[in-house]
Design an enzyme around this catalytic site. Structure first.
Site, PDB file in Angstrom:
ATOM      1  N   ALA A 153      -0.439  16.598 -33.548  1.00 60.06           N
ATOM      2  CA  ALA A 153      -0.149  16.850 -32.014  1.00 60.06           C
ATOM      3  C   ALA A 153      -0.771  15.929 -31.359  1.00 60.06           C
ATOM      4  O   ALA A 153      -1.347  16.210 -30.305  1.00 60.06           O
ATOM      5  CB  ALA A 153      -0.658  18.407 -31.612  1.00 60.06           C
ATOM      6  N   HIS A 201      -2.111  13.231 -28.531  1.00 59.41           N
ATOM      7  CA  HIS A 201      -1.858  13.214 -27.031  1.00 59.41           C
ATOM      8  C   HIS A 201      -2.585  11.823 -26.396  1.00 59.41           C
ATOM      9  O   HIS A 201      -3.201  11.291 -27.321  1.00 59.41           O
ATOM     10  CB  HIS A 201      -2.412  14.597 -26.232  1.00 59.41           C
ATOM     11  CG  HIS A 201      -3.703  14.940 -26.667  1.00 59.41           C
ATOM     12  ND1 HIS A 201      -4.558  14.265 -26.372  1.00 59.41           N
ATOM     13  CD2 HIS A 201      -3.950  16.254 -27.266  1.00 59.41           C
ATOM     14  CE1 HIS A 201      -5.939  15.103 -26.779  1.00 59.41           C
ATOM     15  NE2 HIS A 201      -5.148  16.090 -27.429  1.00 59.41           N
ATOM     16  N   HIS A 261      -6.137  11.423 -28.184  1.00 64.01           N
ATOM     17  CA  HIS A 261      -6.271  10.819 -29.292  1.00 64.01           C
ATOM     18  C   HIS A 261      -5.700   9.236 -29.175  1.00 64.01           C
ATOM     19  O   HIS A 261      -6.485   8.487 -29.417  1.00 64.01           O
ATOM     20  CB  HIS A 261      -5.062  11.329 -30.225  1.00 64.01           C
ATOM     21  CG  HIS A 261      -5.468  12.802 -30.402  1.00 64.01           C
ATOM     22  ND1 HIS A 261      -4.534  13.616 -30.141  1.00 64.01           N
ATOM     23  CD2 HIS A 261      -6.322  13.306 -31.198  1.00 64.01           C
ATOM     24  CE1 HIS A 261      -5.078  14.979 -30.503  1.00 64.01           C
ATOM     25  NE2 HIS A 261      -6.005  14.562 -31.148  1.00 64.01           N
ATOM     26  N   LYS A 320     -14.840  15.921 -25.617  1.00 58.47           N
ATOM     27  CA  LYS A 320     -14.336  17.233 -24.893  1.00 58.47           C
ATOM     28  C   LYS A 320     -14.996  18.337 -26.197  1.00 58.47           C
ATOM     29  O   LYS A 320     -15.514  19.131 -26.004  1.00 58.47           O
ATOM     30  CB  LYS A 320     -12.985  17.445 -25.322  1.00 58.47           C
ATOM     31  CG  LYS A 320     -12.547  18.900 -24.735  1.00 58.47           C
ATOM     32  CD  LYS A 320     -11.257  18.901 -24.548  1.00 58.47           C
ATOM     33  CE  LYS A 320     -10.195  19.105 -25.857  1.00 58.47           C
ATOM     34  NZ  LYS A 320     -10.315  20.523 -26.581  1.00 58.47           N
ATOM     35  N   ASP A 321     -14.963  17.910 -27.584  1.00 60.00           N
ATOM     36  CA  ASP A 321     -15.632  18.870 -28.220  1.00 60.00           C
ATOM     37  C   ASP A 321     -17.061  18.246 -28.655  1.00 60.00           C
ATOM     38  O   ASP A 321     -17.657  17.765 -29.802  1.00 60.00           O
ATOM     39  CB  ASP A 321     -14.877  18.481 -29.633  1.00 60.00           C
ATOM     40  CG  ASP A 321     -13.367  19.101 -29.825  1.00 60.00           C
ATOM     41  OD1 ASP A 321     -13.390  20.484 -29.415  1.00 60.00           O
ATOM     42  OD2 ASP A 321     -12.314  18.265 -29.739  1.00 60.00           O
ATOM     43  N   GLN A 323     -18.998  19.515 -31.787  1.00 59.64           N
ATOM     44  CA  GLN A 323     -18.552  19.010 -32.923  1.00 59.64           C
ATOM     45  C   GLN A 323     -19.142  17.773 -33.282  1.00 59.64           C
ATOM     46  O   GLN A 323     -19.642  17.578 -34.228  1.00 59.64           O
ATOM     47  CB  GLN A 323     -17.006  18.917 -32.975  1.00 59.64           C
ATOM     48  CG  GLN A 323     -16.103  18.434 -34.135  1.00 59.64           C
ATOM     49  CD  GLN A 323     -14.891  18.318 -34.203  1.00 59.64           C
ATOM     50  OE1 GLN A 323     -14.410  19.291 -34.859  1.00 59.64           O
ATOM     51  NE2 GLN A 323     -14.126  17.215 -33.719  1.00 59.64           N
ATOM     52  N   SER A 339      -5.555  18.618 -24.410  1.00 61.68           N
ATOM     53  CA  SER A 339      -5.705  19.303 -25.686  1.00 61.68           C
ATOM     54  C   SER A 339      -4.468  19.492 -26.190  1.00 61.68           C
ATOM     55  O   SER A 339      -3.289  19.778 -25.598  1.00 61.68           O
ATOM     56  CB  SER A 339      -6.501  20.590 -25.208  1.00 61.68           C
ATOM     57  OG  SER A 339      -6.319  21.496 -26.507  1.00 61.68           O
ATOM     58  N   ARG A 397      -3.481  22.106 -27.548  1.00 60.63           N
ATOM     59  CA  ARG A 397      -3.068  23.551 -27.221  1.00 60.63           C
ATOM     60  C   ARG A 397      -2.722  23.747 -25.718  1.00 60.63           C
ATOM     61  O   ARG A 397      -1.895  24.751 -25.669  1.00 60.63           O
ATOM     62  CB  ARG A 397      -4.423  24.336 -27.562  1.00 60.63           C
ATOM     63  CG  ARG A 397      -4.802  24.656 -29.015  1.00 60.63           C
ATOM     64  CD  ARG A 397      -6.071  25.762 -28.981  1.00 60.63           C
ATOM     65  NE  ARG A 397      -6.481  25.544 -30.482  1.00 60.63           N
ATOM     66  CZ  ARG A 397      -7.350  24.874 -31.197  1.00 60.63           C
ATOM     67  NH1 ARG A 397      -7.889  23.986 -30.304  1.00 60.63           N
ATOM     68  NH2 ARG A 397      -7.859  25.110 -32.348  1.00 60.63           N
TER      69      ARG A 397
END
Ligand code: PAF
Length: 280
Positions: free
Chosen positions: A32, A34, A37, A149-150, A153, A185, A187
């Protein structure tokens, strides 16, 4: 660009590239794709001789089955974007290929993995470490690229790299945003139009809190951010933690000796959005 679906073919392709020398870069993704990425992939392309992008919706990191079920899947468009970016290999395996046996490994990465997402999404970081360690093992990259953003992580993956002794550089890349400030994102496509209109208030509030923090305590700043976002009926803050930028442990007051980051998770309707801001 080669699309590779099996672990053995990926090992072979990387071995040949290594034989020719040069820097191998890895960009792990769940598809997915965007613009966020794209910025990771383009940076990897600039900095590495051989670029592998994995596109794998990793089931073991989803603690919520509905989140996995509704996660956008856009394999064809993903392959087209990666082709356009000029990557060498898009690794697009099946779940059975990656996990021929259930992965029973349990990672203990200490306090950095226990707060925030670690507390709210039990098992999430364990699943992230399972897939990322597998990818590091197969590709043995010199550099691996992750989006800031993460934020947590990246800290967890750094801890894993240290614990397992991987020899590679983790490259954190800045968060890419929509024009109105909402963090890009996968999502975001699930936001309803009404919620999409108010969601930029998350980052706007975080940015405004930089000023607010100048003459307020850490606790006041925390409460102001939460109250400002919760004032929108469509949004509900799950947590906001103003924490040490390295250990991610919550701080009680502004303190010169720390790098300080605010990490937030907000339910926007039923979509969980995360974001962060650096105070210091
Ligand atoms: O950040 C993500 O998209 C995923 O957690 C990652 C690192 C690709 C592992 O599945």
């Amino acid at each position: 660009m080669r699309i590779i679906n099996t672990v053995s073919a990926l090992r072979q392709a990387v071995a040949m590239a290594r034989h020719q020398g040069g820097v191998v870069g890895l960009v792990p993704t769940m598809g997915a794709l965007h613009e966020g990425h794209r910025s990771l992939v383009e940076r990897a392309r600039r900095e590495c001789d051989f670029v592998v992008v994995s596109v794998f919706l990793n089931p073991t990191q989803f603690n919520n089955p509905d989140d996995l079920r509704t996660y956008p899947r856009t394999a064809e468009a993903d392959a087209a974007m990666l082709q356009q970016c000029g990557v060498d290999v898009a690794f697009m395996p099946t779940v059975e290929e990656v996990y021929p046996e259930p992965d029973t490994r349990v990672f203990d990465l200490g306090p950095v993995a226990q707060v925030m997402e670690g507390a709210m999404r039990p098992g999430h970081f364990n699943g992230v470490c399972q897939i990322v360690s597998k990818l590091f093992d197969i590709v043995a990259p010199d550099r691996a690229y992750f989006g800031e953003k993460d934020y947590q992580q990246i800290a967890v993956i750094r801890a894993m790299v240290k614990q397992l002794g991987f020899k590679l550089e983790i490259v954190p890349c800045p968060c890419v945003r929509e024009d109105d400030g909402l963090a890009k994102s996968s999502r975001n496509v699930r936001l309803t139009p009404v919620v999409r209109r108010v969601a930029p208030a998350i980052y706007r509030t975080l940015k405004e809190s930089l000023n607010f923090a100048q003459d307020h305590t850490l606790e006041q700043t925390h409460d102001w951010v939460v109250a400002t976002i919760n004032a929108y009926p469509e949004m509900q803050v799950e947590y906001f933690s103003i924490c040490d930028g390295n250990t991610l442990q919550p701080l009680a007051q502004w303190d010169d000796s720390h790098s300080i980051v605010g990490c937030i998770t907000v339910y926007c309707g039923d979509v969980r959005e995360i974001d962060n801001i650096r105070y210091k």
